[in-house]
Each structure stands twice: as C-alpha cells, then as structure tokens.
Design a protein around this motif. Structure first.
Motif, PDB file in Angstrom:
ATOM      1  N   TYR A 194       0.807  -1.220   0.000  1.00 52.48           N
ATOM      2  CA  TYR A 194       0.000   0.000   0.000  1.00 52.48           C
ATOM      3  C   TYR A 194       0.845   1.278   0.000  1.00 52.48           C
ATOM      4  O   TYR A 194       0.324   2.362  -0.216  1.00 52.48           O
ATOM      5  N   ALA A 195       2.165   1.148   0.242  1.00 51.61           N
ATOM      6  CA  ALA A 195       3.036   2.324   0.236  1.00 51.61           C
ATOM      7  C   ALA A 195       3.638   2.601  -1.140  1.00 51.61           C
ATOM      8  O   ALA A 195       3.890   3.755  -1.485  1.00 51.61           O
ATOM      9  N   VAL A 196       3.878   1.549  -1.921  1.00 46.00           N
ATOM     10  CA  VAL A 196       4.558   1.720  -3.210  1.00 46.00           C
ATOM     11  C   VAL A 196       3.777   1.080  -4.358  1.00 46.00           C
ATOM     12  O   VAL A 196       3.471   1.743  -5.363  1.00 46.00           O
ATOM     13  N   ILE A 197       3.446  -0.202  -4.222  1.00 44.29           N
ATOM     14  CA  ILE A 197       2.888  -0.949  -5.354  1.00 44.29           C
ATOM     15  C   ILE A 197       1.515  -0.442  -5.768  1.00 44.29           C
ATOM     16  O   ILE A 197       1.255  -0.215  -6.956  1.00 44.29           O
ATOM     17  N   THR A 198       0.594  -0.244  -4.798  1.00 42.10           N
ATOM     18  CA  THR A 198      -0.746   0.237  -5.136  1.00 42.10           C
ATOM     19  C   THR A 198      -0.720   1.619  -5.777  1.00 42.10           C
ATOM     20  O   THR A 198      -1.345   1.821  -6.832  1.00 42.10           O
ATOM     21  N   PRO A 199      -0.007   2.622  -5.208  1.00 45.45           N
ATOM     22  CA  PRO A 199       0.075   3.921  -5.890  1.00 45.45           C
ATOM     23  C   PRO A 199       0.732   3.835  -7.267  1.00 45.45           C
ATOM     24  O   PRO A 199       0.429   4.646  -8.150  1.00 45.45           O
ATOM     25  N   LEU A 200       1.619   2.847  -7.443  1.00 45.14           N
ATOM     26  CA  LEU A 200       2.273   2.662  -8.738  1.00 45.14           C
ATOM     27  C   LEU A 200       1.301   2.106  -9.770  1.00 45.14           C
ATOM     28  O   LEU A 200       1.322   2.493 -10.956  1.00 45.14           O
ATOM     29  N   LEU A 201       0.417   1.195  -9.331  1.00 47.79           N
ATOM     30  CA  LEU A 201      -0.517   0.549 -10.255  1.00 47.79           C
ATOM     31  C   LEU A 201      -1.782   1.369 -10.507  1.00 47.79           C
ATOM     32  O   LEU A 201      -2.430   1.195 -11.543  1.00 47.79           O
ATOM     33  N   ASN A 202      -2.152   2.244  -9.569  1.00 48.58           N
ATOM     34  CA  ASN A 202      -3.381   3.021  -9.713  1.00 48.58           C
ATOM     35  C   ASN A 202      -3.482   3.780 -11.037  1.00 48.58           C
ATOM     36  O   ASN A 202      -4.511   3.699 -11.719  1.00 48.58           O
ATOM     37  N   PRO A 203      -2.435   4.540 -11.443  1.00 49.17           N
ATOM     38  CA  PRO A 203      -2.532   5.237 -12.733  1.00 49.17           C
ATOM     39  C   PRO A 203      -2.726   4.284 -13.916  1.00 49.17           C
ATOM     40  O   PRO A 203      -3.467   4.601 -14.853  1.00 49.17           O
ATOM     41  N   LEU A 204      -2.060   3.127 -13.861  1.00 52.28           N
ATOM     42  CA  LEU A 204      -2.204   2.153 -14.945  1.00 52.28           C
ATOM     43  C   LEU A 204      -3.619   1.585 -14.976  1.00 52.28           C
ATOM     44  O   LEU A 204      -4.232   1.443 -16.041  1.00 52.28           O
ATOM     45  N   ILE A 205      -4.154   1.264 -13.802  1.00 60.36           N
ATOM     46  CA  ILE A 205      -5.496   0.679 -13.717  1.00 60.36           C
ATOM     47  C   ILE A 205      -6.551   1.662 -14.199  1.00 60.36           C
ATOM     48  O   ILE A 205      -7.469   1.308 -14.940  1.00 60.36           O
ATOM     49  N   TYR A 206      -6.408   2.939 -13.787  1.00 58.76           N
ATOM     50  CA  TYR A 206      -7.448   3.919 -14.086  1.00 58.76           C
ATOM     51  C   TYR A 206      -7.289   4.585 -15.450  1.00 58.76           C
ATOM     52  O   TYR A 206      -8.165   5.358 -15.855  1.00 58.76           O
ATOM     53  N   THR A 207      -6.202   4.330 -16.155  1.00 60.08           N
ATOM     54  CA  THR A 207      -6.040   4.903 -17.491  1.00 60.08           C
ATOM     55  C   THR A 207      -6.156   3.840 -18.588  1.00 60.08           C
ATOM     56  O   THR A 207      -7.003   3.949 -19.470  1.00 60.08           O
ATOM     57  N   PHE A 208      -5.342   2.783 -18.505  1.00 62.12           N
ATOM     58  CA  PHE A 208      -5.354   1.769 -19.549  1.00 62.12           C
ATOM     59  C   PHE A 208      -6.666   0.991 -19.595  1.00 62.12           C
ATOM     60  O   PHE A 208      -7.050   0.472 -20.644  1.00 62.12           O
ATOM     61  N   ARG A 209      -7.386   0.905 -18.467  1.00 62.81           N
ATOM     62  CA  ARG A 209      -8.646   0.174 -18.433  1.00 62.81           C
ATOM     63  C   ARG A 209      -9.855   1.108 -18.526  1.00 62.81           C
ATOM     64  O   ARG A 209     -10.988   0.675 -18.333  1.00 62.81           O
ATOM     65  N   ASN A 210      -9.620   2.389 -18.835  1.00 64.01           N
ATOM     66  CA  ASN A 210     -10.694   3.376 -18.853  1.00 64.01           C
ATOM     67  C   ASN A 210     -10.681   4.124 -20.186  1.00 64.01           C
ATOM     68  O   ASN A 210      -9.776   4.915 -20.457  1.00 64.01           O
ATOM     69  N   THR A 211     -11.698   3.883 -20.992  1.00 61.32           N
ATOM     70  CA  THR A 211     -11.759   4.484 -22.327  1.00 61.32           C
ATOM     71  C   THR A 211     -11.903   5.993 -22.256  1.00 61.32           C
ATOM     72  O   THR A 211     -11.266   6.725 -23.034  1.00 61.32           O
ATOM     73  N   GLU A 212     -12.730   6.487 -21.321  1.00 62.57           N
ATOM     74  CA  GLU A 212     -12.949   7.931 -21.212  1.00 62.57           C
ATOM     75  C   GLU A 212     -11.663   8.657 -20.848  1.00 62.57           C
ATOM     76  O   GLU A 212     -11.382   9.737 -21.376  1.00 62.57           O
ATOM     77  N   MET A 213     -10.880   8.076 -19.939  1.00 63.71           N
ATOM     78  CA  MET A 213      -9.610   8.691 -19.565  1.00 63.71           C
ATOM     79  C   MET A 213      -8.654   8.718 -20.742  1.00 63.71           C
ATOM     80  O   MET A 213      -7.993   9.727 -21.006  1.00 63.71           O
ATOM     81  N   LYS A 214      -8.579   7.620 -21.474  1.00 60.58           N
ATOM     82  CA  LYS A 214      -7.673   7.562 -22.625  1.00 60.58           C
ATOM     83  C   LYS A 214      -8.096   8.564 -23.694  1.00 60.58           C
ATOM     84  O   LYS A 214      -7.246   9.231 -24.294  1.00 60.58           O
ATOM     85  N   ASN A 215      -9.401   8.678 -23.933  1.00 53.66           N
ATOM     86  CA  ASN A 215      -9.890   9.648 -24.919  1.00 53.66           C
ATOM     87  C   ASN A 215      -9.596  11.081 -24.497  1.00 53.66           C
ATOM     88  O   ASN A 215      -9.208  11.923 -25.318  1.00 53.66           O
ATOM     89  N   ALA A 216      -9.784  11.381 -23.206  1.00 54.23           N
ATOM     90  CA  ALA A 216      -9.511  12.726 -22.706  1.00 54.23           C
ATOM     91  C   ALA A 216      -8.025  13.051 -22.800  1.00 54.23           C
ATOM     92  O   ALA A 216      -7.650  14.175 -23.176  1.00 54.23           O
ATOM     93  N   MET A 217      -7.174  12.080 -22.497  1.00 50.32           N
ATOM     94  CA  MET A 217      -5.731  12.300 -22.593  1.00 50.32           C
ATOM     95  C   MET A 217      -5.308  12.511 -24.038  1.00 50.32           C
ATOM     96  O   MET A 217      -4.501  13.398 -24.344  1.00 50.32           O
ATOM     97  N   TRP A 218      -5.886  11.715 -24.937  1.00 52.47           N
ATOM     98  CA  TRP A 218      -5.573  11.839 -26.366  1.00 52.47           C
ATOM     99  C   TRP A 218      -6.033  13.190 -26.916  1.00 52.47           C
ATOM    100  O   TRP A 218      -5.322  13.837 -27.694  1.00 52.47           O
ATOM    101  N   LYS A 219      -7.213  13.649 -26.479  1.00 48.11           N
ATOM    102  CA  LYS A 219      -7.738  14.941 -26.921  1.00 48.11           C
ATOM    103  C   LYS A 219      -6.857  16.080 -26.434  1.00 48.11           C
ATOM    104  O   LYS A 219      -6.560  17.022 -27.186  1.00 48.11           O
ATOM    105  N   MET A 220      -6.430  16.013 -25.168  1.00 45.17           N
ATOM    106  CA  MET A 220      -5.550  17.050 -24.628  1.00 45.17           C
ATOM    107  C   MET A 220      -4.215  17.082 -25.368  1.00 45.17           C
ATOM    108  O   MET A 220      -3.681  18.150 -25.670  1.00 45.17           O
ATOM    109  N   TRP A 221      -3.678  15.904 -25.669  1.00 45.83           N
ATOM    110  CA  TRP A 221      -2.400  15.827 -26.380  1.00 45.83           C
ATOM    111  C   TRP A 221      -2.521  16.417 -27.785  1.00 45.83           C
ATOM    112  O   TRP A 221      -1.648  17.156 -28.228  1.00 45.83           O
ATOM    113  N   ASN A 222      -3.613  16.128 -28.482  1.00 44.37           N
ATOM    114  CA  ASN A 222      -3.833  16.665 -29.825  1.00 44.37           C
ATOM    115  C   ASN A 222      -4.023  18.189 -29.793  1.00 44.37           C
ATOM    116  O   ASN A 222      -3.543  18.889 -30.683  1.00 44.37           O
TER     117      ASN A 222
END
Length: 307
Positions: free
Chosen positions: A273-301
């Motif tokens: 809970y000190a290292v591994i969970t905070p490390l995996l949270n961004p991966l879990i909430y971005t790669f498994r979330n279409t809305e997040m990926k679309n928003a990130m792609w739109k911001m980048w464009n």
C-alpha cells in the motif's frame, strides 16, 4: 505518573540487504517514485482540464491521485535517502510527523475509495435518481468528511504514541514510523495500546473492506438489468475499482488486525500500500478506462495543434 521518555531520535533498521542490493533498490524506488508522480500528475491534469471534472467518479479519482502523490511523498523519498545513508536516524518529532501524516493521508484515501464505491452503486442500482443523489455539493461533503475522519483517526494514533514511555532501545525494525513497530520499543505494558490499534486501524479497515465487497456484490447483481454495452462498461469500471480496493485494503488488514506479538513480514506487506498500489493506480485507471484515454488523447492533440 510522569511519562519517562529518554528517546530523542530513532534509528531505522530498514531493508536488510548488501551494498549491491541497496544500490539496485535505491534506483528501483527512484524509478517507482518517478512513475507514481508522473502517472498521478497526468491523471490530475487530464481530469481538471477536461469535461471529466464534472463527473463525480472522476472528481473522486482526481482527489485519489492527489492522495497517492502526497502519501508516497511521505515514505519513498525517505526510504531512498535511508538506503543511501549509513546512519538511518530520524528525530522523535519527525517520526511523530510521519506517523500522523501517513495515517492521515492513508485514511483520506481509504474513504475516497468508499465514496467512489458509493458513486458506482448509485449509478448502477439507482440510475434514475443518480443526478439527485450524487450532486457536486454531496461530493464535496464526502471529501470533507474523509479529511475530517482521517484527521481525528491519525490524531488519536499520534496522541496514543506520545503518551507511551520510550526509555530503552531506539532502533525501529522498519523503514517508516508506524504504530506497531514503535510499540515494540515501549518500556511498559502495551496490551491496551495494541487493542486500540487493532480497533482504530485494523477493525475499521476490515469492516470498511467488507462493506465495499458487499456493495460491489450488489452492483454485480444489478448489472443484469443493463444492456450488454452498459454491462460491459460498468464491469470494466467496477473491476478497476475492485482491483484497487483489494490491493489497498488487504495489506492494511494484514498489518493492523493481528496483535503486535504475532510475527508477520510487515516491511514487505507495507510495500503493497506504500509503493505498489500507488504505482498501479494510474495504470489501472487509465489503460482500463476508455474515457480517460480519450480525454488524454484529446488534450495531447490540442497541445500539438496549439504548437
């Protein structure tokens, strides 16, 4: 009776390993901290600078990312410093500050996960009442409640430790200042303090985890009412939440529910809970979330087109 306290600083025993392993571990933790910082910062910027900030689930996720950043910043930089240092000392006041901050930020994160589960429960089980129940005002109240409850929880932990007498060894068999390793250094009977730790941290974490599991079981049961597309989207979102809940709560329960006299690999379990969970949270909430990926792609464009 006056409390006897001859200890002005503590010394961490830390992670016991040879010099070569310490160098490799130091580099590994630096990479982990960089990934945690970058990943959670990207999530925070993406949500705050897009339409997602108006959706309660992402509003809570934004706060969760901030907590991950703050929580890991109280532990990992210190751990990296101690791996490179010969003497891993920390003053008594700094130790109490880390104890308070760790429990405070961890408590806020725990209650934000509860708020996210509540949001998903209402969205799936009571969709017609969602906009009435999950308002921005109620979201703010849940965030403030998380901060308030976590503050009193961590304050109670710190005040309990401050009242204990430290008059013997000052070597903490850990790499962070936490209640259970500190109790081993107390030169008095710690039975009452141990029971308070189990009640204040262990049983609360266990009860919260069971409530969250029950809520997700109810959510899964109600998924049968949705269309195949809605069921797929809800399953994807809920599975991400369940993964984070398990990764965060199970190690906390393993640390704080057993009595202090039971030997467990607390240093290794704390890593989850000190290292591994905070490390995996961004991966879990971005790669498994279409809305997040679309928003990130739109911001980048948009950034590329503006340049």
């Amino acid at each position: 009776m006056e409390i006897q306290n001859n200890v002005t600083e503590f010394i961490f025993l830390g992670l016991l390993m040879n010099t070569e392993m310490k160098i490799m571990s130091c580099m590994l933790f630096m990479i982990c901290y960089f990934v945690i910082f970058l990943g959670n910062f990207i999530i925070f910027i993406t949500i705050t600078c897009s339409h997602l900030i108006h959706q309660p689930m992402y509003y809570f996720l934004c706060h969760l990312s901030l907590m991950d950043l703050a929580y890991t910043s109280t532990i990992i930089p210190r751990l990296i410093r101690d791996l490179a240092a010969k003497r891993k000392n920390i003053s008594f006041n700094s130790c109490m500050t880390q104890l308070f901050t760790g429990h405070f930020l961890g408590g806020v994160e725990m209650l934000i996960l509860v708020s996210m589960a509540f949001d998903r429960y209402v969205a799936i089980c009571k969709p017609l009442h969602y906009l009435v129940i999950i308002t921005r005002q109620r979201c703010n109240m849940l965030i403030l409640l998380a901060w308030g409850v976590a503050f009193w929880h961590s304050l109670a932990q710190m005040l309990m430790v401050l009242k204990l007498p430290f008059c013997g060894s000052n070597q903490i068999d850990h790499y962070i200042c936490d209640v259970k390793p500190l109790l081993k250094l107390v030169c008095a009977d710690t039975y009452v303090a141990s029971m308070l730790v189990i009640a204040n941290s262990g049983m609360v974490a266990l009860a919260t985890f069971l409530v969250l599991l029950a809520s997700y079981i109810v959510i899964l049961y109600n998924l049968r009412k949705l269309s195949p597309e809605g069921r797929r989207k809800a399953l994807s979102t809920c599975s991400s939440h369940v993964m984070v809940v398990i990764l965060f709560f199970v190690p906390c329960i393993a640390i704080y529910v057993p009595p202090p006299n039971i030997h467990i690999n607390d240093k290794e379990i704390t890593m989850f809970y000190a290292v591994i969970t905070p490390l995996l949270n961004p991966l879990i909430y971005t790669f498994r979330n279409t809305e997040m990926k679309n928003a990130m792609w739109k911001m980048w464009n948009q950034k590329r087109s503006s340049n």
